[in-house]
Design an enzyme around this catalytic site. Structure first.
Site, PDB file in Angstrom:
ATOM      1  N   GLY A 150       2.161   3.844  -4.996  1.00  0.00           N
ATOM      2  CA  GLY A 150       1.901   4.653  -6.180  1.00  0.00           C
ATOM      3  C   GLY A 150       1.188   3.927  -7.300  1.00  0.00           C
ATOM      4  N   LYS A 151       0.481   2.850  -7.012  1.00  0.00           N
ATOM      5  CA  LYS A 151      -0.214   2.095  -8.069  1.00  0.00           C
ATOM      6  C   LYS A 151      -1.345   2.920  -8.678  1.00  0.00           C
ATOM      7  CE  LYS A 151      -1.168  -1.254  -5.215  1.00  0.00           C
ATOM      8  NZ  LYS A 151      -0.449  -0.747  -4.034  1.00  0.00           N
ATOM      9  N   ASP A 191       9.304  -6.472  21.859  1.00  0.00           N
ATOM     10  CA  ASP A 191      10.554  -7.189  21.581  1.00  0.00           C
ATOM     11  C   ASP A 191      10.293  -8.682  21.413  1.00  0.00           C
ATOM     12  OD1 ASP A 191      11.753  -4.741  21.970  1.00  0.00           O
ATOM     13  OD2 ASP A 191      12.214  -5.131  24.075  1.00  0.00           O
ATOM     14  N   HIS A 251      19.358  -2.232  24.728  1.00  0.00           N
ATOM     15  CA  HIS A 251      19.267  -2.318  23.255  1.00  0.00           C
ATOM     16  C   HIS A 251      20.445  -1.610  22.596  1.00  0.00           C
ATOM     17  CE1 HIS A 251      15.385  -4.211  23.047  1.00  0.00           C
ATOM     18  NE2 HIS A 251      14.783  -3.250  23.728  1.00  0.00           N
ATOM     19  N   GLU A 287      16.281   0.572  27.417  1.00  0.00           N
ATOM     20  CA  GLU A 287      16.736   1.171  26.155  1.00  0.00           C
ATOM     21  C   GLU A 287      18.255   1.156  26.046  1.00  0.00           C
ATOM     22  OE1 GLU A 287      14.659   1.672  23.930  1.00  0.00           O
ATOM     23  OE2 GLU A 287      12.856   1.515  25.146  1.00  0.00           O
ATOM     24  N   PRO A 325       0.825  -1.219   0.000  1.00  0.00           N
ATOM     25  CA  PRO A 325       0.000   0.000   0.000  1.00  0.00           C
ATOM     26  C   PRO A 325       0.854   1.262   0.000  1.00  0.00           C
ATOM     27  CG  PRO A 325      -0.763  -1.564   1.662  1.00  0.00           C
ATOM     28  CD  PRO A 325       0.533  -2.086   1.155  1.00  0.00           C
ATOM     29  N   GLY A 326       0.402   2.254  -0.742  1.00  0.00           N
ATOM     30  CA  GLY A 326       1.068   3.553  -0.739  1.00  0.00           C
ATOM     31  C   GLY A 326       2.249   3.686  -1.665  1.00  0.00           C
TER      32      GLY A 326
END
Length: 665
Positions: free
Chosen positions: A237-238, A530, A459, A456, A234-235
């Site tokens: 540019g078709k 996660d 990670h 955080e 989707p999105g």
């Protein structure tokens, strides 16, 4: 062109109304009872007659009772006298009809009763007799006017237009809903407005060229393609590409959605398909564009719970016949778009119907730069905006996403009272789209904030210390959307991924939960996203990509999409048990690896978490101060990005992916 307008119900309704009218008047004037002279004289002597209307030319009179006398009459008697159409006649109706015989004798008797009984107040009037033909004519004209009003006001309003076109009649529901674009209604979009998509544009440009210069191809024996199918996420540019074809082809262009064929009435979908192709053939050469064709093109016989007479299948069968059946030798090209090509019927996808299948993929770096050029042309920008920088900030973004980024940046700039859109506005727009709305005022306990900071930091530490994990771009513990923290990484835009690369990504994703275990000795629910990610990735390694030694080179992935209709599994229960064991083994191995790395670098993890608690947002340079540069990183072009939280301007690799992190349960 098919000019069938459907069955017209106006004239049958008029005929029925006239028949009812004649039937109601067969018995003459049924609105009043007949009264002889003796009965009239009795009522008059009793003072129950208010007025007598005498017709000299017909020897009849209309008798009108007083209000008191009318009240004495039963309701049933009055109702039985009334015609079904009396509600439409507003003239006063007599209570009785009198045949008086000789007029002179009648008047003498009338005067005698009045002279003998002074209490009698009956009045007499004279009038002309009713002409039956005149009355019939006026009544017929009245009903014709009512039917005409009903037709022109109600029928035409219900169907939304005049009776001359499709939809103008009450039974024109089977007409096509396609919107026609021709020389009177031109489309302004051209191929210049479609950035990127070079391969797709080349394919559809050839179709446009065939319609304009067909002799160039037919003299060599070539035939015009029957259909072009645009497939992609989707999105990408078709639909925009189809608009460009409409603007470039200069031929009639019929545009509609697959859902326009779907209706609750049986046979409507197939009727609309026939009408659509009849209109296109009448205006050939022409193009038909069906957006979201999967609404009617789904594989037949799969998941059908309504029996053999399925309306959607009937519509698809008619479409298959119109595209490639007897009598289809016309210059009509069918273009269609979908992001669910795997569920389309095989008969629809074969050569001779959709001869070309064009995959419209997510844009690459240079294509994203071209898309930014198109959308930024309408925005007032600062002079130093770098399109290359913005393209690197948005890996994995579709054309629609990039348009949204540009619009959000303009809105943020206006909100901040900027004279022009700045680079920081674009960065804030990307953060807003990826991570959600920033919630600085969300109340978080200090203990929870510390846990989020270590999560955080875990990670960031793992992603920095393992070779194939995506290096960090930015980490924040400011809540966004449903997340308590978020991390932005620098993904490598690669087409293939090795086993080692996937293992490093799993390890980095599990770094947040591992950091909680190392520091606090327990774990929390903050690692939900996660765990979801690593479970899906490990499952793909085992069941799809064949990257597990124990199961070997086996893939249970069905690219045709037919497995979604099956209730069984393509492997035995023993194999299913082995798959579960291998998935768990992969995840636990990388979790233990993350624990080991964080334990060995616990001092650096503490330093990074402390800096994150202090600044709330840290960048690449903060990790370089603690860990040093990554030994295996290639030479990277660095771009300054300002820190929206603390006003710093670190140097960082400007690429962002979707944020990770702790969703609260």
């Amino acid at each position: 062109m098919n000019n069938n307008k459907g069955f017209n119900w106006f004239f049958p309704i008029v005929i029925v109304a006239v028949v009812l009218f004649f039937f109601s008047n067969m018995n003459g004037d049924s609105s009043a009872n007949t009264l002889d002279e003796e009965g009239f004289y009795q009522l008059m002597e009793q003072g129950k007659i208010d007025n007598v209307l005498i017709y000299k030319d017909t020897e009849k009179a209309d008798v009108f009772l007083t209000k008191a006398a009318k009240a004495e009459r039963s309701t049933k008697e009055v109702a039985a006298q009334r015609s079904p159409f009396s509600a439409f006649d507003f003239s006063p109706k007599p209570d009785y009809t009198l045949s008086y015989g000789d007029l002179q004798l009648f008047l003498e008797k009338f005067d005698t009763i009045k002279s003998e009984n002074p209490a009698v107040t009956t009045k007499k009037d004279y009038g002309m007799g009713k002409n039956p033909m005149t009355e019939l004519l006026f009544t017929a004209l009245f009903w014709i006017a009512i039917m005409a009003l009903f037709y022109f006001v109600i029928f035409r309003k219900m169907m939304g237009g005049g009776g001359g076109g499709a939809g103008g009649q009450i039974f024109s529901i089977g007409k096509s809903k396609a919107k026609l674009f021709d020389e009177k209604d031109k489309v302004q979009v051209t191929f210049k407005d479609v950035a990127g998509l070079e391969g797709a544009k080349e394919e559809v440009q050839e179709v446009v060229d065939f319609l304009k210069n067909s002799e160039k191809y037919t003299k060599l024996g070539g035939k015009i393609p029957k259909g072009v199918l645009l497939v992609g996420p989707p999105g990408t540019g078709k639909t925009l590409l189809a608009k460009a074809v409409a603007g470039e082809a200069k031929v009639p262009f019929f545009s509609l959605s697959g859902s326009d064929f779907v209706e609750m009435f049986v046979g409507v979908g197939a009727s609309r398909v026939r009408d659509l192709f009849a209109q296109a053939k009448a205006k050939s050469p022409a193009i038909i564009f069906i957006d979201e064709i999967d609404a009617i093109g789904r594989a037949r016989g799969k998941g059908n719970m309504t029996g053999g007479n399925d309306e959607r299948e009937n519509t698809l069968n008619q479409l298959l016949t119109e595209m490639d059946g007897f009598g289809t030798d016309t210059n009509v090209i069918v273009m269609a778009a979908t992001n669910r090509a795997d569920i389309l019927d095989k008969a629809l996808m074969r050569a001779g119907r959709f001869d070309r299948s064009i995959y419209v993929d997510l844009p690459e770096l240079h294509e994203r730069r071209e898309i930014f050029d198109v959308h930024l042309a309408k925005i007032k920008l600062e002079p130093n905006i770098d399109r290359e920088f913005l393209a690197k900030q948005t890996p994995g973004f579709s054309g629609a996403d990039i348009a949204n980024v540009c619009n959000e940046a303009a809105l943020i700039a206006a909100r901040n009272s900027h004279e022009a859109v700045t680079k920081q506005d674009f960065l804030d727009a990307v953060d807003r789209i990826i991570g959600g709305l920033e919630k600085k005022n969300k109340a978080i306990k200090p203990s929870e904030k510390r846990r989020v900071a270590y999560h955080e930091a875990g990670h960031a530490t793992i992603s920095w210390l393992v070779e194939h994990a995506a290096p960090l771009l930015k980490v924040t513990i400011v809540p966004r959307g449903r997340s308590l923290g978020a991390a932005w990484y620098l993904p490598e835009e690669r087409q293939l991924t090795t086993t080692e690369q996937m293992h490093d990504e799993l390890c980095a994703t599990l770094g947040g939960r591992a950091a909680e275990q190392v520091i606090f000795g327990n774990i929390s629910t903050g690692a939900l996203s996660d765990l979801e990610r690593v479970t899906k990735q490990a499952q793909a390694m085992v069941t799809i990509y064949g990257l597990n030694d124990k199961l070997g080179n086996i893939s249970y992935y069905d690219s045709s999409g037919q497995s979604e209709y099956s209730f069984g599994k393509p492997y035995s229960d023993q194999t299913a048990k082995m798959i579960d064991e291998e998935i768990s083994k992969i995840i636990e191995t990388q979790y233990q690896r993350a624990l080991r790395i964080l334990t060995e670098n616990k001092d650096k993890l503490d330093a990074l978490a402390a800096k994150l608690l202090e600044k709330e947002v840290i960048f690449r340079e903060d990790l370089e101060e603690i860990f040093g540069k990554r030994a295996w990183d290639p030479e990277l072009t660095e771009h300054p990005v300002s820190n929206t939280h603390k006003g710093e301007t670190p140097e960082e690799e400007p690429v962002i992916v979707a944020p990770e992190s702790g969703t609260q349960l």
